[in-house]
Design a protein around this motif. Structure first.
Motif, short mmCIF file in Angstrom:
data_model
loop_
_atom_site.label_atom_id
_atom_site.label_comp_id
_atom_site.label_asym_id
_atom_site.label_seq_id
_atom_site.Cartn_x
_atom_site.Cartn_y
_atom_site.Cartn_z
N LEU A 1 0.83 -1.19 0.00
CA LEU A 1 0.00 0.00 0.00
C LEU A 1 0.87 1.25 0.00
O LEU A 1 1.87 1.32 0.72
N TYR A 2 0.51 2.24 -0.81
CA TYR A 2 1.20 3.53 -0.80
C TYR A 2 0.35 4.53 -0.03
O TYR A 2 -0.87 4.40 0.02
N ALA A 3 1.05 5.51 0.50
CA ALA A 3 0.31 6.58 1.17
C ALA A 3 -0.54 7.31 0.16
O ALA A 3 -0.11 7.54 -0.98
N GLY A 4 -1.75 7.67 0.56
CA GLY A 4 -2.62 8.47 -0.29
C GLY A 4 -3.30 7.72 -1.41
O GLY A 4 -3.91 8.32 -2.28
N GLU A 5 -3.21 6.40 -1.40
CA GLU A 5 -3.90 5.68 -2.47
C GLU A 5 -5.07 4.87 -1.91
O GLU A 5 -5.11 4.50 -0.74
N THR A 6 -6.03 4.61 -2.79
CA THR A 6 -7.08 3.65 -2.49
C THR A 6 -6.78 2.41 -3.30
O THR A 6 -6.70 2.45 -4.52
N HIS A 7 -6.57 1.34 -2.58
CA HIS A 7 -6.09 0.13 -3.21
C HIS A 7 -7.18 -0.93 -3.09
O HIS A 7 -7.68 -1.19 -2.01
N ALA A 8 -7.54 -1.52 -4.21
CA ALA A 8 -8.61 -2.53 -4.17
C ALA A 8 -8.02 -3.91 -3.96
O ALA A 8 -6.94 -4.21 -4.46
N LEU A 9 -8.74 -4.71 -3.18
CA LEU A 9 -8.38 -6.12 -3.05
C LEU A 9 -9.60 -6.91 -3.50
O LEU A 9 -10.67 -6.81 -2.90
N VAL A 10 -9.45 -7.64 -4.58
CA VAL A 10 -10.59 -8.40 -5.08
C VAL A 10 -10.23 -9.87 -5.21
O VAL A 10 -9.05 -10.24 -5.25
N GLY A 11 -11.25 -10.67 -5.26
CA GLY A 11 -11.07 -12.11 -5.37
C GLY A 11 -12.37 -12.77 -4.99
O GLY A 11 -13.23 -12.15 -4.36
N GLU A 12 -12.54 -14.02 -5.40
CA GLU A 12 -13.76 -14.71 -5.05
C GLU A 12 -13.79 -15.01 -3.56
O GLU A 12 -12.75 -14.94 -2.89
N ASN A 13 -14.97 -15.40 -3.08
CA ASN A 13 -15.02 -15.86 -1.69
C ASN A 13 -14.10 -17.08 -1.57
O ASN A 13 -14.08 -17.93 -2.43
N GLY A 14 -13.37 -17.13 -0.47
CA GLY A 14 -12.45 -18.24 -0.29
C GLY A 14 -11.11 -17.99 -0.94
O GLY A 14 -10.25 -18.86 -0.93
N ALA A 15 -10.92 -16.80 -1.51
CA ALA A 15 -9.63 -16.51 -2.14
C ALA A 15 -8.58 -16.14 -1.11
O ALA A 15 -7.40 -16.07 -1.42
N GLY A 16 -9.01 -15.90 0.14
CA GLY A 16 -8.06 -15.58 1.20
C GLY A 16 -8.05 -14.11 1.58
O GLY A 16 -7.21 -13.67 2.36
N LYS A 17 -9.02 -13.34 1.05
CA LYS A 17 -9.05 -11.92 1.39
C LYS A 17 -9.29 -11.69 2.88
O LYS A 17 -8.58 -10.92 3.51
N SER A 18 -10.29 -12.41 3.39
CA SER A 18 -10.62 -12.19 4.80
C SER A 18 -9.47 -12.60 5.70
O SER A 18 -9.20 -11.92 6.70
N THR A 19 -8.81 -13.68 5.35
CA THR A 19 -7.67 -14.11 6.16
C THR A 19 -6.59 -13.04 6.14
O THR A 19 -6.01 -12.69 7.18
N LEU A 20 -6.36 -12.49 4.95
CA LEU A 20 -5.35 -11.45 4.84
C LEU A 20 -5.73 -10.23 5.68
O LEU A 20 -4.90 -9.68 6.40
N VAL A 21 -7.00 -9.87 5.62
CA VAL A 21 -7.47 -8.72 6.40
C VAL A 21 -7.25 -8.99 7.88
O VAL A 21 -6.80 -8.12 8.64
#
Lengths: 497, 347
Positions: free
Chosen positions: A24-44
């Motif tokens: 992540l860079y300062a001042g940016e809005t960074h999207a994290l996308v992926g299907e359910n079960g892709a590991g997004k929630s774990t990463l969060v």
């Protein structure tokens, strides 16, 4: 500002995250996308300090860090705003913001006035009005998120992670949230934005990271990408668009609603759904769409008008009568209204069909399970055993269980309220396919959806509600996103920037 | 009335409506006071003797121990827990502390308090550990110890009782002493309850008790040391029950193994009638104390009116139902009022 590399996380033998990576860079809005079960929630949850990674490393502002818990994440300037914020409903907004850190006066007493003033100061730049002294109970989800954001600001968080913040928001509230996000980025903070709605990603984000099966797939500036690129990266294959199959002409009217009125909620709603037809109810959250559906199904009462099913008036206020007449209802909130989370998959599927499965008043497990198995495989539900609790399934599969429960009753009319909320792209497509297939079989479908692409893709006719009234009707051919939004917002009402 | 209330809420400026919301919260306590006033008024109209010095003093004394226990119970209940052991604990403490005084004549009265406090705190620590560390639901834990402690009490006391004339008169006089017609004990307890209410209202750890009861998961995420706070609440509740036992002994003089039987339910009733939400998160110690005062007043009023004490329990039960209905009504209305207001804000 924040770097996470090669993060792995196991739950028992299951590898939830194999190669998580985010920058992540300062001042940016960074999207994290992926299907359910892709590991997004774990990463969060790793970023939030809730889970400790089994491997990999994390750098915050160039310093390597290991987060021992949520408190450590907070200390490192990371704040996570969950889809459904966890506020204290009985306490005031200000106390929610400052819980455990309330400003003190002499004698370690809480300085309520200073606390309220601080909250107002923090709200000011966000352009949101909220009374710091009111209790949190009764706040809309959008306002609850604002409280969480204010809390993050009060902690001087530089990295703000938002886990599907727009899933339960109306179009207007999404606008407001986007303005808030822009303010946050403008002040040099980094926002990690997780969403299933790709059009939002394209609108608000500068860069995007795609994950699939627990792995990092790509991180790129959003400009060079098309939504097809993103979907391909997320699912790893092409998605079939709507098959323009020869839809049969709709048959006789199954549902006729005549001048249905519930005082203060909806007014004079008349509509009909014919056999083999999918009718969508579009509009803003709070326009009264779900309430109409609930009244039709008999969950809520209504003051005037009537509901006619296959030519016979339906008794008001009785879900049992509606079910007997062949109505199925897939509610908006599957966790609380659609499923019994602790019960098994097979119990949940069989729940609406118990009358047919019983013999001499007894239920036989074997029959019940075979029945469930049958429907689960028809809907391609992914599960371990049918005896597993429904709560262990992913959101998309849970939704399929709710659908299976109703489809197994072979309804003549199926009412679905937000059928794909919080579901990944591939499952969404499957749900759409399923609805179209049902329609082909002659089921009448009334669908409520806040996702316009879905409405445009699936529905034959689109009815738009605003403030409790039906305000527009579009055939599939003539409807566009902007014509629906215009009708839903009343054009002269709220201005969409 | 509700629509008028809602309308006003919506119309007020944020600053003023905040005060109004505060007011409604306190209105829960006003509600109890109103019921109390009505009750006293009606009773006095029928039987003027009800408001004489003797009766008032009697009610106040009955309320003191009751209100003290209600304070401890409030601290536990706001965290979405319950302490059902306070009646048994009071009984055990009453017996043992008074026995110490009667067995060892001449030792200072303060020893009795130390004994009571020790017993109460000890059991409180045990409850706190089992609930906070082993995560056993407090209802189960304290229901079990309700019987265990009473059992211990019966074993120790056997069929014996401590009689008033074996106790030092300074001990017996303590609870009935009055200054200018007002029982000193009532004043002391009022101060203690006031201090407790102040703590719950204005200190971080006090507010955290509410947070825990309002949203346990949220409390964990907010970094509140929930276990420690709940543990403390149980220790305070136990300690208060221990001390209340000593006061009970001083007040009644004659103590056997049945002292305080079923008292825990009355205490919970007082707390709930006083507007403390049984599922935690809201309510005040002052409200709970008024709840205790109301129940004690009803008790006495029925006695003065010559109504059988059998009715007493039925009427207490009725009042609990009424109080809960009122509570629900207010909170439902408040929620919808607040929702309307936030809509207005958004527009």
């Amino acid at each position: 500002m924040l770097v996470l590399e090669h993060a792995t996380k196991f739950f028992g033998a299951v590898r939830a995250l194999e190669d998580g990576e985010i920058e992540l860079y300062a001042g940016e809005t960074h999207a994290l996308v992926g299907e359910n079960g892709a590991g997004k929630s774990t990463l969060v949850k790793i970023l939030a300090g809730v889970h400790r990674p089994d491997g990999g490393r994390m750098l915050v502002r160039g310093e390597e860090l290991e987060l021992a818990g949520p408190a450590a994440a907070r200390e490192a300037g990371i704040a996570v705003i969950y889809q459904e914020p966890t506020l204290f409903p009985d306490l005031s907004v200000a106390e929610n913001v400052f819980m455990g850190r309330q400003p003190l006066r002499r004698g370690r007493r809480i300085d309520a006035r200073a606390m309220h003033r601080r909250v107002e100061e923090l709200l000011e730049p966000l352009g949101v009005r909220l009374d710091p002294g009111r209790i949190a109970r009764g706040l809309s989800i959008a306002d609850q998120q604002i409280v969480e954001i204010v809390k993050a600001l009060s902690l001087d968080a530089q990295i703000i992670v938002m886990d599907e913040p727009t899933a339960a928001l109306s179009a207007y509230e999404v606008r407001r949230l986007f303005r808030v996000i822009e303010t946050l980025c403008g002040s040099g903070r980094a926002v990690l934005f997780i969403s299933h709605r790709l059009e939002e990603v394209f609108e608000i984000c500068q860069r995007v990271t795609v994950m699939r099966d627990g792995r990092h797939i790509l991180t790129e500036p959003i400009e060079g990408l098309s939504s097809e690129d993103l979907v391909r990266a997320m699912v790893g294959r092409e998605l079939v668009a709507r098959e323009e199959t020869d839809r049969k002409a709709p048959g006789a009217a199954v549902l006729e609603v005549e001048r249905l009125t519930r005082e203060g909620v909806f007014l004079d709603v008349s509509l009909s759904v014919r056999s083999g037809e999918i009718v969508a109810l579009a509009g803003l959250v709070g326009a009264g769409r779900s309430e109409v559906a609930r009244a039709i199904f008999g969950i809520d009462r209504y003051d005037a008008g009537r509901v006619v099913l296959n030519g016979t008036p339906l008794r008001a206020g009785s879900p049992a009568a509606a079910m007997a007449a062949g109505v199925g209802f897939v509610p908006e909130d599957r966790r609380q209204q659609g499923l019994v989370m602790e019960l098994s998959i097979s119990d949940n599927i069989a729940l609406a069909s118990l009358g047919r499965l019983q013999r001499f008043g007894l239920l036989r497990r074997v029959v019940e399970r075979r029945f469930a198995q049958d429907w689960a495989s028809r809907l391609r539900i992914k599960f371990g055993r049918t005896t597993d609790p429904v709560g262990t399934l992913s959101g998309g599969n849970q939704q399929k269980v709710v659908l299976a429960k109703w489809l197994s009753r072979r309804p003549r009319l199926l009412i679905v309220d937000e059928p794909t909320r919080g579901i990944d792209v591939a499952t969404k497509a499957e749900v759409h396919r399923l609805l179209l297939e049902l329609a082909r079989e002659g089921v009448a479908i009334l669908m409520i959806s806040s996702e316009l692409p879905e409405v445009l893709r699936v529905a034959d006719r689109i009815l738009v509600m605003r403030e409790g009234r039906l305000v527009a009707e579009h055939g599939q051919a003539e409807a566009t996103e902007s014509s629906i939004v215009a009708a839903a917002t009343g054009q002269t009402g709220m201005v969409l920037p | 009335m509700s629509s008028a209330l809602t309308g006003r809420l919506a119309a007020e400026e944020p600053g003023r409506s905040r005060r109004l919301v505060d007011l409604i919260f306190r209105a829960r306590e006003f509600g109890i006071i109103a019921v109390l006033a009505i009750f006293v008024g009606v009773t006095t109209a029928i039987q003027p003797r009800f408001l004489d010095d003797q009766n008032i003093k009697f009610v106040l004394l009955n309320t003191t121990i009751f209100a003290l226990l209600a304070l401890g119970e409030t601290m536990v209940v706001v965290t979405r827990n319950i302490d059902l052991s306070v009646g048994s604990l009071l009984g055990l403490s009453a017996f043992l502390s008074s026995e110490v005084l009667s067995e060892h004549r001449g030792i200072p009265v303060v020893v009795a308090f130390l004994v009571g406090l020790g017993i109460g705190a000890g059991w409180g620590i045990l409850h706190g550990l089992i609930v906070a560390v082993a995560k056993v639901p407090s209802l189960v834990v304290t229901l079990a110890t309700l019987y265990i402690i009473r059992g211990i009490d019966v074993v120790i006391a056997g069929g014996t009782e401590v009689v008033a004339n074996s106790l030092p008169s300074s001990f017996l006089g303590m609870s009935t002493a009055s200054f200018a017609g007002v029982p000193v004990l009532a004043v002391v307890v009022a101060c203690v309850v006031g201090a407790g209410a102040f703590y719950l209202r204005s200190f971080r750890s006090g507010r955290e008790l509410y947070a825990i009861g309002s949203n346990p998961e949220g409390a964990r995420l907010a970094g509140i040391p929930s276990g420690r706070r709940v543990f403390t609440a149980f220790v305070v509740s136990g300690s208060i029950a221990g001390v209340a036992g000593v006061l009970w002994a001083s007040y009644y003089g004659t103590i056997d193994s049945t002292a305080g039987t079923n008292y825990e339910l009355q205490v919970v009733a007082a707390v709930v009638v006083g507007g403390v939400a049984i599922f935690g998160g809201s309510g005040s110690a002052i409200g709970a104390a008024f709840g205790a005062l109301l129940l004690a007043t009803i008790d006495q009023a029925l006695y003065v009116l010559g109504i059988s004490s059998f009715w007493d329990q039925a009427i207490s039960g009725l009042l609990i139902v009424l109080a809960i209905a009122l509570d629900r009504g207010i909170s439902v209305r408040l929620t919808s009022a607040l929702r309307k207001r936030s809509l207005r804000h958004a527009a």
